[in-house]
Enzyme design. Sequence first.
Site, mmCIF file in Angstrom:
data_model
loop_
_atom_site.group_PDB
_atom_site.id
_atom_site.type_symbol
_atom_site.label_atom_id
_atom_site.label_comp_id
_atom_site.label_asym_id
_atom_site.label_seq_id
_atom_site.Cartn_x
_atom_site.Cartn_y
_atom_site.Cartn_z
ATOM 1 C CB VAL A 102 24.546 20.044 9.315
ATOM 2 C CG1 VAL A 102 25.786 20.008 10.208
ATOM 3 C CG2 VAL A 102 24.864 19.461 7.948
ATOM 4 C CB ALA A 103 21.589 22.820 12.747
ATOM 5 C CB ILE A 154 22.270 15.340 13.029
ATOM 6 C CG1 ILE A 154 21.210 14.858 12.038
ATOM 7 C CG2 ILE A 154 23.065 14.149 13.560
ATOM 8 C CD1 ILE A 154 21.780 14.242 10.784
ATOM 9 C CD GLU A 204 26.993 18.189 14.480
ATOM 10 O OE1 GLU A 204 27.391 19.248 14.024
ATOM 11 O OE2 GLU A 204 25.799 17.834 14.440
ATOM 12 C CG ASP A 218 30.825 -14.589 46.242
ATOM 13 O OD1 ASP A 218 30.085 -15.444 46.774
ATOM 14 O OD2 ASP A 218 32.056 -14.697 46.191
ATOM 15 C CG ASP A 275 35.595 -14.726 43.841
ATOM 16 O OD1 ASP A 275 35.089 -15.744 43.327
ATOM 17 O OD2 ASP A 275 35.621 -14.541 45.065
ATOM 18 C CG ASP A 291 31.841 -16.397 40.202
ATOM 19 O OD1 ASP A 291 30.809 -17.057 40.442
ATOM 20 O OD2 ASP A 291 32.705 -16.141 41.056
ATOM 21 C CG ASN A 303 24.875 22.241 15.193
ATOM 22 O OD1 ASN A 303 24.122 21.778 16.029
ATOM 23 N ND2 ASN A 303 25.699 21.502 14.479
ATOM 24 C CG ASP A 308 24.073 21.689 19.831
ATOM 25 O OD1 ASP A 308 23.341 22.323 20.610
ATOM 26 O OD2 ASP A 308 23.661 21.133 18.802
#
Length: 889
Positions: free
Chosen positions: A292-293, A295, A297, A339, A624, A628, A718, A722
């Site tokens: 878990v740590a 990854i 998240e 353009d 525009d 395009d 973690n 993080d």
Amino acid sequence: MSEAKNNNNSTSPPEWQTLTAEQTVAHWKSDVGQGLDRAEINRRKELYGSNDIPEKAKRGLARIILTQFSDLMILILLGAAIISGIVGDVEDTIAILVIVILNAVIGAVQEYRAQRALAALRMMAAPEAKVMRNAQVQVVPASELVPGDIALLEAGLVVPADLRLIESSDLQADEAVLTGESVTVDKQVVPIPQTSLSPGEKINMMFKGTQVTRGRGNGIVVATGLDTELGHIARLLREESTGKTPLQQRLAAFGSRLSLFVLAICVLIFVAGLLRGEPLVLMFLTAVSLAVAAIPEALPAVVTISLAFGARKLSRHKALIRHLPSVETLGSVTVICSDKTGTLTENRMQLEKLYVDGKLLDASFSRDEKTTAQEMLWQALSISNDVEAAQGHEPIGEPTEIALFNGAGKAGFDKSTLLQNLPRVAELPFDSERKRMTTVHQRDEDLIAFTKGAPEQVLPQCHLQLMTGGEVEIDRKALLSQADRLAEEGFRVLAVAFRVWPQLPELRVDELENRLVFLGLVALIDPPREEAYGAVEECLTAGITPMMITGDHPATARAIAARLGIANTDDLVITGSELEGMSAETLASRLEHIRVFARVSPKQKILLVQALQNKGDFVAMTGDGVNDAPALKHADIGVAMGQKGTDVAREAADMVLLDDNFATIVTAVREGRRIFDNIRKFIKDTMSSNSGEIWSLLLAPFLGLPIPLLPIHILWINLVTDGLPGLAFTAEPAERGVMNRPPRPPKESIFAHGMWQHIIWTGLFVGGITIASQAWALARGVEYWQTIAFTVLTVSQLFHSLAVRSERQSIFTLGLLSNPYMLGAVLLTVVLQLMVIYVPAFNSVFNTQPLPLFDLGICFALSSLVLFAVEIEKWMIRRGWLYQEGVGR
């Protein structure tokens, strides 16, 4: 136009502009005076289908949402959420699920937005049409038109289908939705021998979705539905789809490698613990907690918040982000296809040069002593126009005449004042055939007529030329040559002449516009935006190639590109007709040297984008008009104009410029680079921290030490190291010299420029000081040895977050207050860690014990070594001793 429904016939349709009106009517077996009868209309509707742009089948909401969960990184996060729930960390499970759902919502909204682009295109169609049927004028739904119908046109109507003109009386059309050029187009009936022309060059045709601005006429329907120019664009818009952004590609690769790495490490630690004799349940929970740590998240949250903050910041700089990942994509852009009109230029004509008295003068020359020719030329420019200018309001009129009016005003010639002495008494208005206009003014006892128009139309009517010494014989060849030279430089050139009359003549062209005295030539241009000069220069410095793709005349395009530094005056300009017969290999080879493309079709714009992408470029495309939209959708980032852009273009784009300014794109590129740098810093920080945790748990058993951390410690580290510091990276200012380095190669790994080396050595360093603190505590026989290791690992990661705020610049130079959010996040995390150590309620939850002040000081002193170690690394980078590929970052 195809010859059968669904475009299945292999026979190519005629080039309608090359046929006479009579030939076109004969081809469709129609009758100008009678139109088609009901039976023939029904037959043709069955054959060619409805004059509609059909919608593509939409994906249901459930399917749209489910596809958002197919990304590997999202699946890893869902796995992390399940594991967190198993080990009892419900808060982590909820946090991960919120992040995943937030990303799914953003993705689903983006797909819904993309589906609206075609719906906006459908709204361009005219709801009704005026046609000749059964010898009667009828108003019918535009969807019921068929090829061969005779459509009647007048000012204000939207053109209901593609038409070949049969009759035209002072007919003009606004075709900006197809060509991107805002200047109205004069229409004619005579055939044009050239083939493979762009819509803007087919002046004897009218196109579905454009608007009649002046005059009247009629035409025969030659294309309906998907066979119209608008329909071709709808097909392209429906077929083309954008790929993943550079960041999405990098994160997908990152997620794939990370999942395999985490699995291997967890198995290794689990087995190592068991071999050392640790309890099975403890090692299982430790391995799962470490998974878990390991990854990150928080990464999707950091990415989303970074992009959202970047989008908010860009909105203050007149750039509206419609697709969040596009903010980061801007940082990878290697080519900007822009353009010309309104983006690189001011979208207003300006008087710039005069050819008078046999001399070419700048329009801003000193006018203290005016010659007779100059005086009369300024008078003509001031009053021989239809511009209306109320006091305190912007002048109203045709753009070219407004430019002449403003130029004369700057020279001190006020129209209202002059008209008091030279009132207008008659006029011959401009028309598209003779390409000139004349106004007659009372002047004391006589009258003076001023004529202005195209040089090739005015000069043949002149027999004398007004010079300083008086009227002399005209040299038409020399004057036409001078006009051609100015036109080659990109100017729109007009000739001005006059004639004095004792009394008002008959208002006939051959009478009034004859035996004129030439006054001078005037040269106008849509000038570059002042800020565009610096923006183009900044692009070149940043390694980005600016290219001009315009519907304007090649000479004008080359002139503006040369002024801005996009191209040299001698560089070639490729036109749409030249692109038509060019192979993909030839185009790819010429892209290295060509910077300006003119008169290109919607399909050719896509070919240009694809050719650039095939050679490894990341392309930003501006536009525009409806024409395009397919290219905007196909480009890596489509940029639509907010002021003069169409709804179709805006719906197909990733970003909308609220000020239609090229410089705003460059500002967005700078912001995109800052955002990617900050996301990279977060990954560098969190993976280094995770690496430290892995090395601590992996090496301790092999050194004969007990597992230094409990599962709850890993999850806490973690969460706090993080979480808050990670989010604080989103507010980090741009690196010094962020626009003095080339764009990131699209296929470059996110771990390039020394990142993977940094993750390994800092992880080992953090793991080393953590294990050292553990060994020191165990040697002293203190019971709180695990709290010491836990604190050193937590605080060292906070020092690391401070250190990696810049990849090259020292934190002592950068200053702690340059990102107050990071300082606040670090201090708050320290407070939380102290609470875990000293608050009794937390001691029981985290299995911690209060530390003596001396031991706490040692923990902070050991942890701070990380900051100094990283500072030494950055010093070596600045000296050129490390990571040479990262120079300039």
